[in-house]
Motif scaffolding. Structure first.
Motif, PDB file in Angstrom:
ATOM      1  N   ALA A 205       1.240  -1.266   0.210  1.00 46.64           N
ATOM      2  CA  ALA A 205       0.116  -0.140  -0.406  1.00 46.64           C
ATOM      3  C   ALA A 205       0.672   1.443   0.184  1.00 46.64           C
ATOM      4  CB  ALA A 205      -0.521  -0.182   1.646  1.00 46.64           C
ATOM      5  N   VAL A 206       2.190   1.285   1.280  1.00 46.42           N
ATOM      6  CA  VAL A 206       2.977   2.149   1.136  1.00 46.42           C
ATOM      7  C   VAL A 206       3.233   2.340  -0.340  1.00 46.42           C
ATOM      8  CG1 VAL A 206       5.033   3.416   2.228  1.00 46.42           C
ATOM      9  CG2 VAL A 206       2.855   2.526   3.145  1.00 46.42           C
ATOM     10  N   ALA A 207       3.950   1.616  -0.940  1.00 45.49           N
ATOM     11  CA  ALA A 207       4.929   1.690  -2.113  1.00 45.49           C
ATOM     12  C   ALA A 207       3.732   2.088  -3.736  1.00 45.49           C
ATOM     13  CB  ALA A 207       4.943   0.209  -2.743  1.00 45.49           C
ATOM     14  N   ALA A 208       2.532   2.084  -3.496  1.00 41.02           N
ATOM     15  CA  ALA A 208       1.724   2.681  -4.615  1.00 41.02           C
ATOM     16  C   ALA A 208       1.137   3.785  -4.490  1.00 41.02           C
ATOM     17  CB  ALA A 208       0.111   1.364  -4.495  1.00 41.02           C
ATOM     18  N   CYS A 209       1.262   4.395  -2.698  1.00 43.24           N
ATOM     19  CA  CYS A 209       1.077   5.836  -2.962  1.00 43.24           C
ATOM     20  C   CYS A 209       2.412   6.291  -3.522  1.00 43.24           C
ATOM     21  CB  CYS A 209       0.975   6.523  -1.538  1.00 43.24           C
ATOM     22  SG  CYS A 209      -0.782   5.327  -0.938  1.00 43.24           S
ATOM     23  N   GLY A 210       3.590   5.966  -3.031  1.00 43.73           N
ATOM     24  CA  GLY A 210       4.765   6.192  -3.400  1.00 43.73           C
ATOM     25  C   GLY A 210       4.023   6.831  -4.932  1.00 43.73           C
ATOM     26  N   ASP A 211       4.509   5.212  -5.728  1.00 41.49           N
ATOM     27  CA  ASP A 211       4.728   4.977  -7.194  1.00 41.49           C
ATOM     28  C   ASP A 211       3.711   6.308  -8.157  1.00 41.49           C
ATOM     29  OD1 ASP A 211       6.790   3.288  -6.932  1.00 41.49           O
ATOM     30  OD2 ASP A 211       4.998   1.188  -6.777  1.00 41.49           O
ATOM     31  N   HIS A 212       2.379   6.309  -7.215  1.00 41.72           N
ATOM     32  CA  HIS A 212       1.586   7.391  -7.948  1.00 41.72           C
ATOM     33  C   HIS A 212       1.852   8.854  -7.671  1.00 41.72           C
ATOM     34  CE1 HIS A 212       0.620   3.320  -8.693  1.00 41.72           C
ATOM     35  NE2 HIS A 212      -0.154   3.763 -10.061  1.00 41.72           N
ATOM     36  N   GLY A 213       2.561   8.847  -6.979  1.00 40.08           N
ATOM     37  CA  GLY A 213       2.516  10.678  -6.252  1.00 40.08           C
ATOM     38  C   GLY A 213       1.422  10.515  -5.618  1.00 40.08           C
ATOM     39  N   VAL A 214       0.959   9.309  -4.662  1.00 34.23           N
ATOM     40  CA  VAL A 214      -0.438   9.976  -4.082  1.00 34.23           C
ATOM     41  C   VAL A 214       0.158  10.396  -2.356  1.00 34.23           C
ATOM     42  CG1 VAL A 214      -2.926   8.802  -2.825  1.00 34.23           C
ATOM     43  CG2 VAL A 214      -1.746   9.209  -5.587  1.00 34.23           C
ATOM     44  N   THR A 215      -0.404  11.110  -1.723  1.00 35.45           N
ATOM     45  CA  THR A 215      -0.016  11.424  -0.146  1.00 35.45           C
ATOM     46  C   THR A 215      -1.234  10.937   0.224  1.00 35.45           C
ATOM     47  OG1 THR A 215      -1.179  13.754  -0.161  1.00 35.45           O
ATOM     48  CG2 THR A 215       1.122  13.150  -1.413  1.00 35.45           C
ATOM     49  N   THR A 216      -2.183  10.359   0.031  1.00 34.12           N
ATOM     50  CA  THR A 216      -2.955   9.448   1.077  1.00 34.12           C
ATOM     51  C   THR A 216      -3.396   8.865   0.814  1.00 34.12           C
ATOM     52  OG1 THR A 216      -4.513  12.185   1.337  1.00 34.12           O
ATOM     53  CG2 THR A 216      -5.015  10.050   2.061  1.00 34.12           C
ATOM     54  N   LEU A 217      -3.547   7.740   1.717  1.00 28.98           N
ATOM     55  CA  LEU A 217      -3.971   6.527   1.823  1.00 28.98           C
ATOM     56  C   LEU A 217      -4.993   5.687   2.696  1.00 28.98           C
ATOM     57  CD1 LEU A 217      -3.617   3.530   1.212  1.00 28.98           C
ATOM     58  CD2 LEU A 217      -2.158   3.119   3.654  1.00 28.98           C
ATOM     59  N   LEU A 218      -6.293   5.478   2.158  1.00 31.07           N
ATOM     60  CA  LEU A 218      -7.755   5.018   3.512  1.00 31.07           C
ATOM     61  C   LEU A 218      -6.975   3.471   3.013  1.00 31.07           C
ATOM     62  CD1 LEU A 218     -10.463   5.663   3.549  1.00 31.07           C
ATOM     63  CD2 LEU A 218     -10.949   5.456   1.331  1.00 31.07           C
TER      64      LEU A 218
END
Length: 355
Positions: free
Chosen positions: A257-270
């Protein structure tokens, strides 16, 4: 319809009969009945038992939710109901009830995707979602990483799904191997509190350098626990095995999940779904999000499991977005693929498209 419409949400995809009432992002009242105890002796949900329980519980739950919200049925402006995925007979009970209420009240019906409800429910506690976020949905039947925009308007992009058992299924199956009761998630969480999570180094599935980065697989992990149990002489160290298995799941979920956020330039995880109520999953995801500078949004545990509030929350978003209501001949879709919050009706390609 009033400027601040009241949405009644109905959820019957599995063994919980949930009803919620939402107005303008605020949960006014909800009610939940579970048939879990009736399934426990079978070690899993029996669809016919679940459907019969929904039939008995649905009307009382609607009445309880209305009472708690301090409103009357005639105050309802729209109906939102799970139309899939889920157990076929269970979904059909809720959808039929939703249609009946919509027809009797003369209000629009929104047949929504169950997983969109899990994503939307966090809005009720933490306000509107950002323009873009990654959602990790982990439940008994689903484990998915999604890229979300506007839930009511935008298509939902699947970054990765499970190849076999969902995380919740693995918890149930491993609990059975360890002699723990159904449902397995809470039982393993409780047992793990006194265990050593490093006692056994169980595999972290699909986390190698050449593996699909966002895909999940928990069948092999379950099998690894089974093989360990088979080889173990004498009494099983249940607490250690529960903690070690739980750590493997939490490690795998949080890492991806954290890798997906970093790879897609997203700063919020739900983080949502029934397994999001697991204490170790919540803690490890929170720790890794903090280290990566990612804002974690996770609902209260009671809103992580299936409930009516989450379906009403989706309906509320759809109503405010001006989404075209579903047709009354909308069919239940037990295997619905999540592409958007609304499900299509037969022969109507515009059901999920905004006016």
């Amino acid at each position: 319809m009033s400027a601040m419409p009241l949405v009644l949400g109905i959820e019957t995809s599995c063994d919980e009969t949930g009803v919620g009432l939402v107005r303008d992002g605020q949960l006014l009242g909800d009610a939940l009945a579970s048939s879990m105890d009736e399934h426990a002796r079978f070690g899993g949900v029996v669809p016919e038992i679940a459907a019969r329980a929904h039939l008995h519980a649905l009307r009382p739950m609607v009445e309880h939710a209305l009472d708690r919200a301090g409103v009357a049925l005639g105050d309802v402006d729209a109906i939102a109901v799970t139309a899939g995925p889920g157990l076929a007979t269970a979904v059909q009970i809720g959808l039929a009830a939703g249609k009946a209420y919509a027809l009797a009240l003369g209000v629009p019906l929104y047949g929504v995707h169950h997983l969109a409800g899990h994503a939307a429910v966090d809005v009720l506690e933490h306000g509107p979602l950002p323009q873009r976020c990654v959602a990790l949905i982990v439940s008994g039947g689903h484990t998915s990483l999604l890229l979300l925009g506007d839930l009511a308007r935008d298509p939902i992009a699947h970054l990765g799904d499970t190849a076999d058992d969902a995380a919740g299924e693995a918890f149930d199956k491993v609990a059975r191997l360890l002699g723990l009761p159904y449902p397995g998630g809470p039982a393993i969480d409780r047992a793990a509190r006194t265990g050593d999570p490093s006692a056994v180094r169980f595999p972290r599935p699909l986390t190698g350098p050449t593996d699909p980065p966002y895909r999940f697989s928990f069948s092999g992990l379950k099998t690894a626990v089974a093989r360990h149990v088979e080889r173990h002489p004498g009494p099983l160290p249940v607490a250690d095995l529960a903690a070690s298995f739980q750590e493997a799941v939490a490690d795998t979920l949080s890492r991806k999940a954290v890798a997906a956020c970093g790879d897609h330039g997203v700063t919020t995880l739900l983080l949502v779904g029934g397994v999001a109520a697991n204490s170790r999953v919540r803690a490890l995801v929170a720790k890794r999000c903090a280290a990566a500078g990612i804002t974690l949004r996770v609902p209260s545990p009671r809103l992580c499991t299936d409930n009516g509030a989450m379906i009403a929350a989706v309906g509320d978003l759809l109503v405010h977005a001006g989404a075209t209501p579903s047709r009354l001949d909308l069919a239940a879709d037990p295997a619905a693929v999540l592409r958007g919050a609304l499900l299509h009706g037969p022969g109507d390609s515009n059901t999920a498209v905004l006016r």
